[in-house]
Design an enzyme around this catalytic site. Structure first.
Site, short mmCIF file in Angstrom:
data_model
loop_
_atom_site.label_atom_id
_atom_site.label_comp_id
_atom_site.label_asym_id
_atom_site.label_seq_id
_atom_site.Cartn_x
_atom_site.Cartn_y
_atom_site.Cartn_z
N GLU A 1 -18.02 89.39 85.92
CA GLU A 1 -17.51 88.47 86.26
C GLU A 1 -17.71 87.00 86.21
OE1 GLU A 1 -14.97 87.79 88.82
OE2 GLU A 1 -15.17 86.22 89.78
N SER B 1 -4.89 91.31 94.47
CA SER B 1 -3.83 89.66 93.46
C SER B 1 -4.63 89.90 92.13
CB SER B 1 -4.34 88.59 94.41
OG SER B 1 -3.77 87.67 93.62
N SER B 2 -5.95 89.86 92.33
CA SER B 2 -6.97 89.60 90.92
C SER B 2 -6.48 91.07 89.85
CB SER B 2 -8.21 89.58 90.37
OG SER B 2 -8.46 88.46 90.71
N ARG C 1 -34.27 79.34 96.27
CA ARG C 1 -32.49 78.66 96.42
C ARG C 1 -32.10 79.38 98.05
NH1 ARG C 1 -29.24 83.69 93.34
NH2 ARG C 1 -27.39 81.33 94.57
N SER D 1 -11.23 76.01 72.49
CA SER D 1 -10.18 76.09 71.11
C SER D 1 -9.22 75.70 70.56
CB SER D 1 -10.50 77.59 71.76
OG SER D 1 -11.76 78.16 71.91
N THR E 1 -22.43 83.84 71.06
CA THR E 1 -21.72 82.56 72.59
C THR E 1 -22.22 81.49 71.37
OG1 THR E 1 -22.31 83.58 74.07
CG2 THR E 1 -22.31 80.99 74.22
N HIS F 1 -29.49 92.20 84.65
CA HIS F 1 -31.24 91.22 84.14
C HIS F 1 -30.84 89.85 85.45
CE1 HIS F 1 -27.09 88.65 82.31
NE2 HIS F 1 -27.66 88.42 83.42
N HIS F 2 -29.94 90.33 86.31
CA HIS F 2 -30.56 89.43 87.73
C HIS F 2 -30.83 90.13 88.26
CE1 HIS F 2 -25.96 87.06 86.33
NE2 HIS F 2 -26.00 87.86 86.26
N HIS G 1 -19.62 78.52 100.41
CA HIS G 1 -18.87 77.71 98.80
C HIS G 1 -18.89 78.31 97.90
CE1 HIS G 1 -19.79 74.70 96.24
NE2 HIS G 1 -21.24 75.29 95.33
N LYS H 1 -19.92 80.71 68.85
CA LYS H 1 -18.69 79.79 69.40
C LYS H 1 -18.69 78.14 69.03
CE LYS H 1 -15.38 81.65 71.46
NZ LYS H 1 -14.51 82.91 71.58
N TYR I 1 -18.00 86.42 82.58
CA TYR I 1 -17.51 86.28 81.58
C TYR I 1 -15.69 85.31 82.11
CZ TYR I 1 -22.33 86.33 79.40
OH TYR I 1 -22.89 86.67 79.23
N HIS J 1 -21.57 90.50 86.41
CA HIS J 1 -22.05 89.91 85.36
C HIS J 1 -20.58 89.47 84.45
CE1 HIS J 1 -24.00 87.40 82.96
NE2 HIS J 1 -24.11 88.18 81.96
#
Lengths: 395, 529
Positions: B259, B173-174, B454, B272, B332, B306-307, B77, B335, B261, B257
């Site tokens: 990733e 690809s990315s 989890r 926006s 953030t 922080h993960h 998933h 924004k 963003y 991390h």
């Protein structure tokens, strides 16, 4: 029925109702479980403070947004204004959040330093995460390593059986206040209250995480690392935790059960455990030759308990998925030497662990004998502790 | 300009048809369409996996799958949604819109564009293939080690090579997609469109593309080390061989991390674009939006640990990563305030794109606020690896990234198809999604606070109630997405003709070309004043 009997029944009913009530309260829980250590109390306070700050921010931001949505709509005849910048405002809403964050960071730093200070412990317990059970070792209770008390704590097979049955009635029946579903193990971690206890946390195979919510503890159990954390339990009782880092198939089935008792009760328990340990060590190292039936009986217990073998190879020895069956397998019916080697040293690159580090010679002999004779394997081999001792030395 | 368009169309109106059109296309609109359909397909597959998870968690006990299969579902998933649905979804939008928004005739590197798309179906096939290997499907032979594939757990997996090469293909690809986007934006803007006149969507994608180029190679290194540990006897992550399991997490999250963003910045850009259109008012604080995006991108490189607040880092490290993480709240916040200020004293209408954009601002902010809670290390010790984290990242990824993509589809679909879509169907889709997504993910905050870890296939009875809410919500949310499929198909087939401007308050070059946008646009560059 006598009066005292009525009283007893009434008391029991009342007790049951209260327990049910607390169960209900648990079912409706919206927040942390009640903290029982100083660290957990501090964390709770910090959590609530940050939460209310977030709520306040949300009210301001969403208040402005929804006011705008209801007032400044075209259908209300609103005409768009022309402004699209305002330096003062922009500087203000950069600085104000910064100040708020500093306000949060100060108590957070304080609590962090407090929770990471593991010095001056009265008792040290080494916790090892193993796929999928916990090993507890009371390291230096009397500064004599030879007398360390240690044991492995495994979920009871009936819990796993009920879970895989998927039968709610069966699960409800199994779930009692003393033995909650999925939170019941063969050996509880017994700890004294009102003493600083240091936990040394490590992993045997993959990364696990030692998580007891009411203690404010979560520390990863990593192979090759020894992490430290601590707790001072303020109230006697039974506290539950679970593994919090994905560790494979039975990640959900390696609970932590702590029984916190008074110092006196803890000392008595420790004395008893030590005597047991000495007896077991003597038994395992003696040259006694065991009868096949006795070994099978003992091996059955280890297979379905301490060893946790049933977790992968199944209660019926049929395995499942990537986990091989033992029933009729080449290892369990072939040469004993290969079987010994597999169990003692494990198989690299697979979840098969080196059980030589977890079980003593007698236990290994028993479980191997059990595997060679259960489920129609019927090899008739009775592996003895001295065979294990020899195999440990084999290349 | 319309005269120059017609004049130009005469020369370039070769319009290949059939399978060859799609296989060999170098047209940014075709490739954008391919990306978007691929993304939607993967979204449905990843969604199906999520529904298996939610069905299993509806009540205690294992009714449907075994724990191994369950772990495979959580893993697949995550992987399918991140690498298959969200990232290609944004690249599809970039392909369609960036040339139209900067006034370029196509992407800068069209043939590479074709390749970066056509790697994806093969990568996806390789990713899911192991699910069908082994004796029984229900054994769970696909990746089962979590989308974060932590070593040493992932080293226990038999078909690891498939996973590693799938990630490599996705990464290539990315990277190619990112190079193409940067090259297009920096070289092919219409005369007069200075950097600080670019639409915000283009800006956010430019920054995202730099993030991709910076971190996808790190991910490639990470999986390669895993590969050599598994098959060639190295010990990067094997403690017994002198390696370090925590090193894996540092490398992984150094990719992971940014990733996060990569998956949210383009959505910031979309919102926006949408809000000023339907507020009929210029975006508030354009330049601060650009600087805030760049600050977030910079900060994303120094917050990765922080993960990992429970791995046992030195206290100084924990403090540094806590302070750096809470700092992200500042740009953030800027924004969010800017979006609200754009709505303020506007003249708002609530067409479907605006509904998605407003719910994005509302729900993403909830995810942002729980992010502040998670940044506070001592409290994170309690939240880490519980459903609280699951609630948090689904608020930023589903009601953030995904809502952004859906909002963009509603915003630009009339431009792509030339037809308006059914407003009624769109509103049904929106309201059903809005209610059910909250029913799914809001209770997870409570299950997490109460202590449910989890990635659990089964749970103690005290967690039952909230899990049931989540499961009911998930099924409604999942099936509601089929409304989007129906709506899009109906819109392609016909409907009220869209004008070139489509929306009353819309501004920007993409609204100057006819709807549907012709196969070739801006062969002669427009002038931006």
């Amino acid at each position: 029925m006598s009066v005292s009997n009525y009283k007893k029944t009434a008391r029991r009913l009342l007790g049951a109702a209260l327990l049910l009530g607390s169960g209900q309260a648990l079912a409706e829980r919206f927040n942390f479980q009640p903290p029982v250590t100083p660290v957990a109390h501090d964390i709770y306070g910090l959590h609530m403070m940050t939460f209310w700050i977030c709520v306040a921010i949300a009210i301001v931001v969403f208040g402005a947004m929804f006011y705008s949505i209801f007032k400044h709509r075209k259908s209300q005849g609103a005409v768009a204004a022309n402004f699209h910048e305002n330096t003062k405002l922009e500087v203000l809403w950069t600085i104000v959040p910064f100040v708020i964050l500093v306000v949060v960071a100060i108590p957070a730093t304080k609590t962090l330093l407090y929770l990471e200070n593991t010095s001056d412990a009265a008792l040290t317990v080494k916790v090892t995460g193993i796929q999928w059970k916990w090993k507890y070792e009371y390291v230096d209770h009397d500064n004599n390593d030879a007398n360390n008390v240690s044991f492995i704590s495994t979920i009871l097979p009936d819990q796993i059986a009920a879970s895989s049955s998927g039968n709610s009635a069966r699960i409800d029946k199994l779930n009692t206040p003393e033995h909650p579903y999925l939170l019941t193990v063969d050996h509880d971690l017994v700890l004294p209250i009102n003493e600083r206890i240091r936990f040394l946390v490590t992993g045997n195979d993959v990364i696990h995480s030692f998580f007891i919510p009411q203690f404010g503890i979560k520390k990863d159990a990593i192979p090759g690392y020894v992490n430290e954390t601590w707790a001072e339990i303020q109230k006697p009782g039974v506290y539950y935790g679970q593994c919090a880092e994905l560790c494979g198939k039975d990640h959900a089935f390696m609970p932590i059960v702590v029984r916190a008792v008074s110092k006196a009760d803890f000392a008595a328990w420790m004395t008893k455990k030590k005597a047991e340990a000495v007896k077991a060590a003597e038994e395992a190292s003696s040259n006694k030759v065991w009868k096949l039936a006795d070994l099978i009986k003992k091996g059955n217990e280890i297979y379905h308990g301490k060893g946790g073998c049933f977790g992968c190879h199944g209660a019926n020895g049929l395995g499942g998925g990537p986990f091989p069956a033992l029933k009729g397998s080449k290892v369990a019916t072939g040469p004993v030497a290969k079987h010994l080697h597999t169990v003692i040293f494990g198989v690299a690159g697979t979840p098969m662990q080196a059980f030589g580090k977890q079980l003593n010679n007698l236990e290994l002999a028993a479980v191997i004998t059990y595997e060679r004779n259960a489920w129609g394997n019927n090899t008739g081999d009775a592996v003895q502790p001295k065979d294990v001792a020899a195999a440990r030395k084999a290349p | 300009m319309s005269t120059t368009m017609t004049h130009d169309a005469g020369h370039h109106e070769e319009h290949p048809t059939g399978i060859k059109r799609w296989l060999f296309t170098t047209n940014h609109k075709d490739i954008g369409t391919l990306y978007l359909w691929f993304s939607f397909t993967m979204f449905l597959i990843g969604g199906t996996f999520a529904l298996v998870i939610r069905a299993e968690l509806f009540e205690p006990g294992l009714q449907i799958v075994n724990p191994q299969f369950f772990n495979m579902m959580t893993t697949m998933h995550g992987l399918v949604m991140i690498f298959g649905a969200i990232m290609p979804g944004f690249v599809g939008l970039a392909n369609w819109q960036i040339p139209l928004m900067v006034g370029a005739p196509d992407m800068a590197l069209p043939r590479m564009n074709n390749w970066s798309f056509w790697l994806l179906p093969f990568a996806a096939t390789m990713l899911v293939a192991p699910m069908f290997m082994g004796a029984h499907f229900m054994d769970g032979n696909g990746p089962w080690f979590g989308w974060t594939f932590y070593a040493p757990l992932s080293l226990q997996y038999n078909h690891l090579a498939y996973f590693v090469f799938a990630i490599h293909l996705l990464g290539i690809s990315s990277i190619m997609g990112a190079i193409n986007i940067i090259a297009t934006i920096l070289n092919m803007r219409a005369p007069g469109m200075t950097l600080m006149k670019m639409p915000l969507f283009v800006w956010t994608w430019l920054i995202t593309a730099f993030l991709l180029i910076a971190v996808m190679p790190v991910l490639a290194g990470c999986v390669t080390m895993l590969l050599t540990d598994k098959y060639f006897g190295t010990s990067f992550f094997n403690a017994a061989g002198g390696g370090d399991p925590v090193l894996f997490q540092h490398v992984f999250w150094f990719f992971g991390h940014p990733e996060v963003y990569i998956m949210i910045l383009p959505a910031f850009g979309i919102v926006s674009q949408i809000i000023p259109t339907f507020a009929r008012k210029k975006l508030f604080g354009y330049s601060s939006m650009v600087y805030a995006t760049a600050s977030i991108a910079f900060l994303s490189f120094i917050v990765w640990a922080h993960h990992m607040f429970t791995v046992g880092m030195p206290v100084a490290g924990e403090l540094f990563f806590m302070y750096a993480t809470v700092l992200i709240a500042v740009p953030t916040g800027v924004k969010v305030f800017n979006w609200v200020a754009t709505m303020w004293r506007g003249s708002m209408t609530f067409e479907p794109p605006m509904l998605w954009a407003i719910s994005f601002v509302f729900l993403f902010t909830i995810g942002g606020l729980s992010g502040i809670m998670l940044a506070v290390v001592p409290a994170d010790v309690q939240y880490q690896d519980t459903y609280f984290v699951v609630a948090h990242f689904h608020y930023v990824l589903v009601t953030g990234a995904l809502f952004g993509i859906i909002g963009a589809v509603y915003y630009w679909l009339p431009k792509w198809t030339g037809n308006m879509y059914s407003d009624k169907l769109a509103k049904w889709h929106f309201w059903l999604s809005l209610v059910s997504v909250n029913l799914t993910f809001f209770p997870m905050h409570f299950t997490g606070l109460a202590g449910m870890p989890r990635r659990y296939a089964d749970y103690p009875l005290e967690f039952t109630r909230f899990n049931q809410w989540s499961s009911v919500g998930a099924f409604i949310f999942g099936f509601s997405q089929l409304l989007l499929l129906i709506l899009v198909i109906k819109c392609i087939r016909g409907g009220q003709k869209a004008t070139s401007e489509v929306w009353e308050g819309a501004e920007g070059l993409e609204w100057t070309v006819p709807s549907p946008a012709p196969y070739h646009t801006f062969a002669i560059a427009p002038e931006v004043k």
